[in-house]
Design an enzyme around this catalytic site. Structure first.
Site, short mmCIF file in Angstrom:
data_model
loop_
_atom_site.label_atom_id
_atom_site.label_comp_id
_atom_site.label_asym_id
_atom_site.label_seq_id
_atom_site.Cartn_x
_atom_site.Cartn_y
_atom_site.Cartn_z
N SER A 11 -7.71 2.38 1.49
CA SER A 11 -8.10 2.14 0.10
C SER A 11 -9.48 1.53 0.02
O SER A 11 -9.73 0.42 0.53
CB SER A 11 -7.09 1.21 -0.57
OG SER A 11 -7.60 0.81 -1.84
N HIS A 35 -8.08 6.72 -0.38
CA HIS A 35 -7.39 6.24 -1.58
C HIS A 35 -8.40 5.54 -2.51
O HIS A 35 -9.10 4.63 -2.10
CB HIS A 35 -6.29 5.26 -1.16
CG HIS A 35 -5.38 4.83 -2.25
ND1 HIS A 35 -4.34 5.61 -2.72
CD2 HIS A 35 -5.32 3.69 -2.97
CE1 HIS A 35 -3.68 4.96 -3.67
NE2 HIS A 35 -4.27 3.78 -3.85
N ASP A 37 -8.77 3.61 -6.01
CA ASP A 37 -8.03 2.88 -7.05
C ASP A 37 -8.85 2.80 -8.33
O ASP A 37 -9.85 2.08 -8.39
CB ASP A 37 -7.68 1.48 -6.55
CG ASP A 37 -6.59 1.51 -5.50
OD1 ASP A 37 -5.50 2.00 -5.81
OD2 ASP A 37 -6.85 1.06 -4.36
N MET A 39 -9.00 1.55 -11.98
CA MET A 39 -8.37 0.54 -12.85
C MET A 39 -9.23 0.34 -14.09
O MET A 39 -10.46 0.27 -14.00
CB MET A 39 -8.23 -0.78 -12.11
CG MET A 39 -7.52 -0.69 -10.77
SD MET A 39 -7.16 -2.33 -10.14
CE MET A 39 -6.69 -1.95 -8.43
N HIS A 68 -5.67 7.08 -7.45
CA HIS A 68 -4.54 6.32 -7.99
C HIS A 68 -4.98 5.72 -9.31
O HIS A 68 -5.73 4.74 -9.34
CB HIS A 68 -4.15 5.24 -6.96
CG HIS A 68 -3.07 4.32 -7.43
ND1 HIS A 68 -2.79 3.13 -6.79
CD2 HIS A 68 -2.19 4.40 -8.46
CE1 HIS A 68 -1.78 2.52 -7.41
NE2 HIS A 68 -1.42 3.27 -8.43
N MET A 70 -4.65 3.63 -12.31
CA MET A 70 -3.97 2.51 -12.97
C MET A 70 -4.64 2.33 -14.32
O MET A 70 -5.40 1.40 -14.55
CB MET A 70 -4.06 1.25 -12.09
CG MET A 70 -3.12 1.32 -10.89
SD MET A 70 -3.60 0.20 -9.56
CE MET A 70 -4.79 1.27 -8.72
N MET A 139 4.92 1.50 -5.55
CA MET A 139 4.17 0.27 -5.31
C MET A 139 5.05 -0.70 -4.52
O MET A 139 6.23 -0.88 -4.83
CB MET A 139 3.76 -0.40 -6.63
CG MET A 139 2.79 0.39 -7.50
SD MET A 139 1.21 0.83 -6.72
CE MET A 139 0.56 -0.79 -6.26
N ASP A 177 2.20 1.71 -1.36
CA ASP A 177 0.89 1.11 -1.66
C ASP A 177 1.07 -0.37 -1.95
O ASP A 177 1.74 -0.73 -2.91
CB ASP A 177 0.28 1.84 -2.87
CG ASP A 177 -1.13 1.39 -3.18
OD1 ASP A 177 -1.68 0.54 -2.45
OD2 ASP A 177 -1.68 1.89 -4.18
C1 DX5 Z 1 -3.56 -2.24 -5.83
C2 DX5 Z 1 -3.97 -0.91 -5.27
C3 DX5 Z 1 -3.88 -0.79 -3.81
C4 DX5 Z 1 -4.68 -1.79 -3.02
C5 DX5 Z 1 -3.88 -2.11 -1.80
O1 DX5 Z 1 -3.07 -2.11 -7.11
O2 DX5 Z 1 -3.19 0.12 -5.81
O3 DX5 Z 1 -4.21 0.53 -3.39
O4 DX5 Z 1 -5.94 -1.33 -2.63
O5 DX5 Z 1 -4.51 -3.13 -1.12
P1 DX5 Z 1 -3.83 -3.82 0.13
O6 DX5 Z 1 -3.61 -2.76 1.16
O7 DX5 Z 1 -4.83 -4.85 0.52
O8 DX5 Z 1 -2.54 -4.43 -0.34
ZN ZN Z 2 -3.63 2.11 -4.96
#
Ligand code: DX5
Ligand code: ZN
Length: 237
Positions: A11, A35, A37, A39, A68, A70, A139, A177
């Site tokens: 990620s 990956h 993220d 947000m 991903h 969010m 998650m 994740d």
């Molecule tokens: C958090 C993200 C994850 C995050 C995971 O909401 O969806 O993908 O990057 O990070 P780690 O591996 O550090 O928990």
């Molecule tokens: Zn993620």
């Protein structure tokens, strides 16, 4: 199911955002997916990156982008990420008005379709629509921030989903994740996950490529040492 089937998706959230090029180069050749993220400061409090950056990442790497989302209102916004060339676009069930329609849009636009289930959402109510999806992201933390502690009790949802995949003979990856690291990945694999997001465990390591190799070996050791898990994960028994 052979060992190459494990997907490790580092990620970028845990990388240095001023050096994304270096971050991608550091995992090229070892990562299966990258990956990303997304947000929006609405669905989750955090704010990260959006379409312009995804477009640049796509142009800069050959790694498949695992976006991903969010974000609020994926019914409106998700397909744009597929149109930018994302390999897989995963949106949150909690944010979607019509998840099946979004999945169809994503596939029509040329990407895989992924459904994400946050910490407090039961998976049961979505089992019926899993045939519409290529990826189910469970998650193992509350979505929003990297670096949180893995919540092993959420693996019950992975077990439930794996059973549904098996009984329905579905072609569906189960991705986990949050808090995936050397001390947690085997438990997730045992529960039935076959795709593993890792932020801190990869980009917090001195050698991100070596961290991926180690994670993959740990996930694969479950596959090769436990015939029951192997059979369950391949849908064969
Ligand atoms: C958090 C993200 C994850 C995050 C995971 O909401 O969806 O993908 O990057 O990070 P780690 O591996 O550090 O928990
Ligand atoms: Zn993620």
């Amino acid at each position: 199911m052979d060992r190459t089937d494990t997907v490790i998706a580092p990620s970028l959230l845990a990388a240095d955002f001023a050096r994304l090029d270096e971050a991608m180069a550091a995992v090229a050749g070892e990562a299966d997916w990258l990956h990303v993220d997304v947000m929006d400061n609405h669905f989750v409090p955090n704010l990260t990156i959006g379409p312009p950056v995804v477009k640049s990442l796509k142009a800069a790497t050959g790694l498949p982008l695992d976006c991903h989302l969010m974000i609020a209102d994926p019914d409106r916004w998700a397909v744009g990420y597929a149109e930018l060339g994302a390999y897989n676009v995963t949106f949150h069930a909690e944010a979607a008005a019509n998840p099946v329609a979004i999945a169809k849009d994503l596939r029509a636009a040329g990407s895989k379709a992924g459904l994400a289930i946050d910490r407090d959402t039961p998976v049961e109510e979505f089992l019926d629509i899993l045939p519409e999806f290529d990826t189910l992201l469970i998650m193992t933390i509350k979505a929003g921030f990297g670096g949180q502690a893995f919540m092993p009790e959420l693996l019950d949802k992975v077990r439930t989903a794996r059973q549904a995949v098996k009984s329905g003979h579905l072609e569906l990856r189960i991705e986990v994740d949050g808090g995936i690291a050397a001390d947690t990945i085997a438990a997730a694999a045992e529960a039935g996950a076959d795709a593993f997001v890792a932020g801190t465990a990869v980009y917090g390591a001195q050698d991100p490529a070596e961290a991926i190799r180690r994670l993959r070996a740990l996930a694969d050791s479950v596959l090769t040492s436990d015939a029951t898990v192997r059979a369950v994960r391949s849908g064969g028994g």
